[in-house]
Design a protein around this motif. Structure first.
Motif, mmCIF file in Angstrom:
data_model
loop_
_atom_site.group_PDB
_atom_site.id
_atom_site.type_symbol
_atom_site.label_atom_id
_atom_site.label_comp_id
_atom_site.label_asym_id
_atom_site.label_seq_id
_atom_site.Cartn_x
_atom_site.Cartn_y
_atom_site.Cartn_z
ATOM 1 N N VAL A 233 0.863 -1.225 0.229
ATOM 2 C CA VAL A 233 -0.028 0.149 0.076
ATOM 3 C C VAL A 233 0.936 1.206 0.184
ATOM 4 C CG1 VAL A 233 -1.954 1.347 1.119
ATOM 5 C CG2 VAL A 233 -1.790 -1.393 1.399
ATOM 6 N N LEU A 234 1.016 1.734 -1.172
ATOM 7 C CA LEU A 234 1.918 3.081 -1.268
ATOM 8 C C LEU A 234 1.111 4.308 -0.994
ATOM 9 C CD1 LEU A 234 3.801 2.069 -4.506
ATOM 10 C CD2 LEU A 234 4.310 1.575 -2.204
ATOM 11 N N ALA A 235 -0.279 4.269 -1.313
ATOM 12 C CA ALA A 235 -1.070 5.645 -1.106
ATOM 13 C C ALA A 235 -2.441 5.266 -0.957
ATOM 14 C CB ALA A 235 -0.844 6.537 -2.107
ATOM 15 N N ARG A 236 -3.295 5.915 -0.064
ATOM 16 C CA ARG A 236 -4.725 5.492 -0.059
ATOM 17 C C ARG A 236 -5.467 6.669 -0.706
ATOM 18 N NH1 ARG A 236 -4.650 1.605 4.002
ATOM 19 N NH2 ARG A 236 -2.726 1.291 5.273
ATOM 20 N N TYR A 237 -6.740 6.215 -1.336
ATOM 21 C CA TYR A 237 -7.501 7.136 -1.802
ATOM 22 C C TYR A 237 -9.015 6.944 -1.341
ATOM 23 C CZ TYR A 237 -4.033 6.935 -5.290
ATOM 24 O OH TYR A 237 -2.838 7.164 -6.084
ATOM 25 N N ARG A 238 -9.759 8.165 -1.466
ATOM 26 C CA ARG A 238 -11.114 8.381 -0.862
ATOM 27 C C ARG A 238 -11.966 7.376 -1.190
ATOM 28 N NH1 ARG A 238 -11.682 12.684 2.482
ATOM 29 N NH2 ARG A 238 -9.967 14.346 2.243
ATOM 30 N N ASP A 239 -11.988 7.047 -2.509
ATOM 31 C CA ASP A 239 -12.868 5.973 -2.852
ATOM 32 C C ASP A 239 -12.649 4.426 -2.397
ATOM 33 O OD1 ASP A 239 -10.699 5.246 -4.421
ATOM 34 O OD2 ASP A 239 -11.604 5.294 -6.231
ATOM 35 N N HIS A 250 3.229 0.712 -11.648
ATOM 36 C CA HIS A 250 2.369 1.398 -10.643
ATOM 37 C C HIS A 250 0.875 1.114 -11.157
ATOM 38 C CE1 HIS A 250 4.760 4.648 -8.484
ATOM 39 N NE2 HIS A 250 5.190 3.527 -7.973
ATOM 40 N N VAL A 251 0.129 0.642 -10.097
ATOM 41 C CA VAL A 251 -1.264 0.105 -10.437
ATOM 42 C C VAL A 251 -2.193 0.558 -9.231
ATOM 43 C CG1 VAL A 251 -0.734 -1.872 -11.818
ATOM 44 C CG2 VAL A 251 -1.006 -2.006 -9.457
ATOM 45 N N ARG A 252 -3.426 0.884 -9.471
ATOM 46 C CA ARG A 252 -4.350 1.186 -8.431
ATOM 47 C C ARG A 252 -5.219 -0.114 -8.166
ATOM 48 N NH1 ARG A 252 -8.634 4.511 -10.237
ATOM 49 N NH2 ARG A 252 -10.162 4.301 -8.744
ATOM 50 N N VAL A 253 -5.127 -0.444 -6.669
ATOM 51 C CA VAL A 253 -5.738 -1.847 -6.298
ATOM 52 C C VAL A 253 -7.092 -1.350 -5.813
ATOM 53 C CG1 VAL A 253 -5.596 -3.787 -5.012
ATOM 54 C CG2 VAL A 253 -3.711 -2.940 -5.984
ATOM 55 N N ILE A 254 -8.186 -2.412 -6.180
ATOM 56 C CA ILE A 254 -9.492 -2.007 -5.691
ATOM 57 C C ILE A 254 -9.817 -3.576 -5.127
ATOM 58 C CG2 ILE A 254 -11.855 -1.711 -6.160
ATOM 59 C CD1 ILE A 254 -10.852 -0.163 -8.770
ATOM 60 N N ASP A 255 -10.316 -3.439 -3.675
ATOM 61 C CA ASP A 255 -10.947 -4.655 -3.038
ATOM 62 C C ASP A 255 -12.372 -4.346 -2.933
ATOM 63 O OD1 ASP A 255 -8.250 -6.183 -2.830
ATOM 64 O OD2 ASP A 255 -7.678 -4.943 -1.136
ATOM 65 N N CYS A 256 -13.038 -5.350 -3.525
ATOM 66 C CA CYS A 256 -14.559 -4.940 -3.195
ATOM 67 C C CYS A 256 -15.242 -6.495 -2.787
ATOM 68 C CB CYS A 256 -15.024 -4.676 -4.631
ATOM 69 S SG CYS A 256 -14.699 -5.442 -6.008
ATOM 70 N N GLU A 257 -16.253 -6.247 -2.359
ATOM 71 C CA GLU A 257 -17.191 -7.320 -1.896
ATOM 72 C C GLU A 257 -18.475 -7.267 -2.671
ATOM 73 O OE1 GLU A 257 -17.896 -9.329 2.298
ATOM 74 O OE2 GLU A 257 -19.675 -7.750 1.931
ATOM 75 N N ILE A 258 -18.798 -8.177 -3.490
ATOM 76 C CA ILE A 258 -19.960 -8.278 -4.443
ATOM 77 C C ILE A 258 -21.020 -9.124 -3.932
ATOM 78 C CG2 ILE A 258 -20.736 -8.355 -6.861
ATOM 79 C CD1 ILE A 258 -17.895 -7.537 -7.875
ATOM 80 N N HIS A 281 -10.419 10.307 -9.144
ATOM 81 C CA HIS A 281 -11.369 11.101 -9.330
ATOM 82 C C HIS A 281 -12.066 10.977 -10.620
ATOM 83 C CE1 HIS A 281 -10.246 13.791 -5.872
ATOM 84 N NE2 HIS A 281 -8.882 13.943 -6.364
ATOM 85 N N ARG A 282 -11.363 10.834 -11.563
ATOM 86 C CA ARG A 282 -11.715 10.331 -13.054
ATOM 87 C C ARG A 282 -12.587 8.935 -13.237
ATOM 88 N NH1 ARG A 282 -7.985 11.481 -18.058
ATOM 89 N NH2 ARG A 282 -9.926 11.168 -19.058
ATOM 90 N N HIS A 283 -11.901 8.034 -12.705
ATOM 91 C CA HIS A 283 -12.137 6.696 -12.673
ATOM 92 C C HIS A 283 -12.706 6.029 -11.290
ATOM 93 C CE1 HIS A 283 -9.329 7.656 -16.182
ATOM 94 N NE2 HIS A 283 -10.644 7.318 -16.686
ATOM 95 N N PRO A 284 -13.482 6.330 -10.452
ATOM 96 C CA PRO A 284 -13.783 6.038 -9.164
ATOM 97 C C PRO A 284 -13.813 4.462 -9.310
ATOM 98 C CG PRO A 284 -15.525 7.508 -9.864
ATOM 99 C CD PRO A 284 -14.669 7.245 -11.053
ATOM 100 N N ALA A 285 -13.657 3.808 -7.885
ATOM 101 C CA ALA A 285 -13.364 2.583 -7.567
ATOM 102 C C ALA A 285 -14.679 1.533 -7.974
ATOM 103 C CB ALA A 285 -13.160 2.090 -6.294
ATOM 104 N N GLU A 434 -19.512 -3.445 -2.438
ATOM 105 C CA GLU A 434 -18.894 -2.589 -1.305
ATOM 106 C C GLU A 434 -17.492 -2.508 -1.490
ATOM 107 O OE1 GLU A 434 -18.587 -2.565 3.533
ATOM 108 O OE2 GLU A 434 -19.843 -4.037 2.398
ATOM 109 N N ILE A 435 -16.792 -1.301 -1.468
ATOM 110 C CA ILE A 435 -15.409 -1.425 -1.755
ATOM 111 C C ILE A 435 -14.788 -1.502 -0.232
ATOM 112 C CG2 ILE A 435 -13.564 0.314 -2.580
ATOM 113 C CD1 ILE A 435 -15.437 -0.494 -4.784
ATOM 114 N N LEU A 436 -13.793 -2.280 -0.244
ATOM 115 C CA LEU A 436 -13.207 -2.566 0.948
ATOM 116 C C LEU A 436 -11.954 -1.888 1.069
ATOM 117 C CD1 LEU A 436 -13.836 -6.338 1.027
ATOM 118 C CD2 LEU A 436 -15.248 -4.670 2.244
ATOM 119 N N ALA A 437 -11.818 -0.743 1.753
ATOM 120 C CA ALA A 437 -10.517 -0.065 2.201
ATOM 121 C C ALA A 437 -9.480 -0.895 2.921
ATOM 122 C CB ALA A 437 -10.720 1.335 2.749
#
Length: 441
Positions: A233-239, A250-258, A281-285, A434-437
């Motif tokens: 985890v290099l940085a956390r985002y509000r979404d 570098h990639v953005r990781v999205i953990d979610c429960e469907i 901001h442009r591409h929300p989780a 549900e996005i899991l932070a």
């Protein structure tokens, strides 16, 4: 119709998408034109191979009768099965591959949420297997797969395709023995990726180098990763997503429960997605998690190839070269049908290509081959054509979310067959995401 010995060379209305001049160009480019004018000219043999994919339930003599049934009054030859086999061997697979390379590509002219997402063309990558005859010649190149149910009874070919999700048109495809894995074939499809695309792929394609190579083409990536994979985890985002790395990328990781809810209950699954789209901001989780569902369009494309067209049948060809020839012919015919469907829906603004019935297009194309109808286009451009009008007259309803248990419907071994206690009902469903932070500061 074409004149003389060339009259049987047609594909009904689909001939307008693969006209005589195109087939002649393919034969010239691959040096497969006959040295002398025969009873079975090379152009006619190419159309025979393509028509064979529309009629997989009959042998090539039966296909010939369908091509010539409406040509009453014309001097049409009556070849033997061995003459047709010799003609197919004469032209080989190269003209069919040339045609596929010319015709492949996304048809992005239609409208619908699955075609583009935030201006990016949505494409998917995945593989499947195609069953081929069990002959000594075939077994020199293709092998049977072992499994928990006694293995496969026939050799199989591994097919890997790049598909435009919105129209399910083929952008590119490769195939070969199943002894080579999907991730080994995948790099051969990367030259067909370019900036302005977003590629969806499942967990099998989440290897560091492969994802980096895909990103190197300029295309964006949205790939599922294994849930247990450790990601820094290099940085956390509000979404709820976070910045991480796959090797040096570098990639953005999205953990979610469907959660999928039906009248029979709920089913919850955990998904871990990685994307090269780093701007939350442009591409929300939540939007990316929803977009990933479009990956299933490639599964539907394979269903259309293997179930609707082939009807679960084994291919006809009994040699490795013949299998190459038949698979390229199958890919060309699938692309022609999908192109005709996309052209038809594009004539009605706002019509999602998802609502076009592949079965109707396929059956209409078969009928027009038997009737030898619509072979040469009229003077007025008609994007829909007879096939398109049949499709537009019976559009599918707007897609609803439904689920069905994932089971083996045709057991490989009769002793391992699934019993009647399996619930085969398709249920209307609703989903919740549900996005899991990640835990921590």
């Amino acid at each position: 119709m074409a004149g003389g010995r060339f009259a049987p060379g047609h594909l009904g209305e689909l001939t307008q998408l693969v006209p005589f001049e195109m087939v002649d160009a393919a034969l010239n480019a691959t040096r497969a034109v006959q040295c002398r004018l025969r009873d079975l000219p090379s152009r006619v043999v190419v159309y025979l191979l393509l028509a064979g994919c529309l009629f997989p339930e009959t042998g090539y003599l039966g296909v010939w009768r369908k091509l010539t049934g409406a040509l009453a009054g014309l001097p049409v030859v009556s070849p033997t099965a061995s003459a047709l086999a010799q003609a197919r061997r004469r032209i080989g697979s190269k003209p069919l591959r040339w045609l596929f390379d010319l015709l492949r590509g996304p048809d992005a002219t239609g409208h619908g949420p699955g075609i583009r997402w935030h201006g990016l063309l949505v494409v998917a990558l995945d593989g499947t297997t195609v069953t081929v005859p069990d002959t000594p010649a075939v077994m020199t190149r293709f092998t049977k797969q072992a499994g928990n149910h006694g293995g496969t009874g026939y050799p199989q070919v591994r097919l890997l395709a790049l598909v435009a999700c919105g129209t399910r048109t083929l952008i590119d495809a490769v195939f070969g023995p199943t002894t080579t894995g999907e991730t080994t074939y995948a790099p051969r499809l990367l030259p067909s990726l370019r900036p302005g695309m977003i590629l969806l792929a499942d967990r099998n394609f989440g290897a560091q180098k492969l994802v980096a190579d895909i990103a190197g083409t300029g295309a964006e990536v949205l790939v599922r990763l294994k849930n247990g994979r450790r990601m820094p985890v290099l940085a956390r985002y509000r979404d709820g997503s976070y910045l991480s790395a796959l090797g040096g990328l570098h990639v953005r990781v999205i953990d979610c429960e469907i959660t999928v809810t039906t009248t029979a209950g709920k089913h919850t699954g955990l998904y871990r997605l990685a994307t090269t789209l780093l701007d939350h901001h442009r591409h929300p989780a939540a939007g990316l998690a929803t977009l990933y569902h479009q990956r299933w369009e490639i599964e539907t494309a394979y269903l259309e190839l293997k179930s609707t067209i082939l009807g679960g049948r084994v291919l006809r060809a009994r040699t490795p070269d013949g299998i190459d020839q038949e698979i390229y012919a199958l890919l060309v015919v699938y692309q022609l049908l999908r192109t005709a469907m996309a052209d038809a829906t594009s004539t009605q603004y706002g019509t999602d290509p998802d609502r076009a019935s592949f079965s109707i297009a396929w059956q209409s194309a078969r009928d027009l081959v038997v009737q030898a109808a619509g072979v040469i286009a009229g003077t007025v451009v008609d994007l829909a054509g007879t096939i398109g009008r049949h499709v537009l007259a019976d559009l599918l309803p707007q897609r609803r979310l439904r689920i069905s248990p994932r089971i083996v419907k045709r057991a490989i071994s009769k002793y391992q067959a699934r019993g009647p206690h399996i619930d085969r009902t398709s249920y209307k469903a609703t989903t919740g995401i549900e996005i899991l932070a990640p835990a921590g500061p």
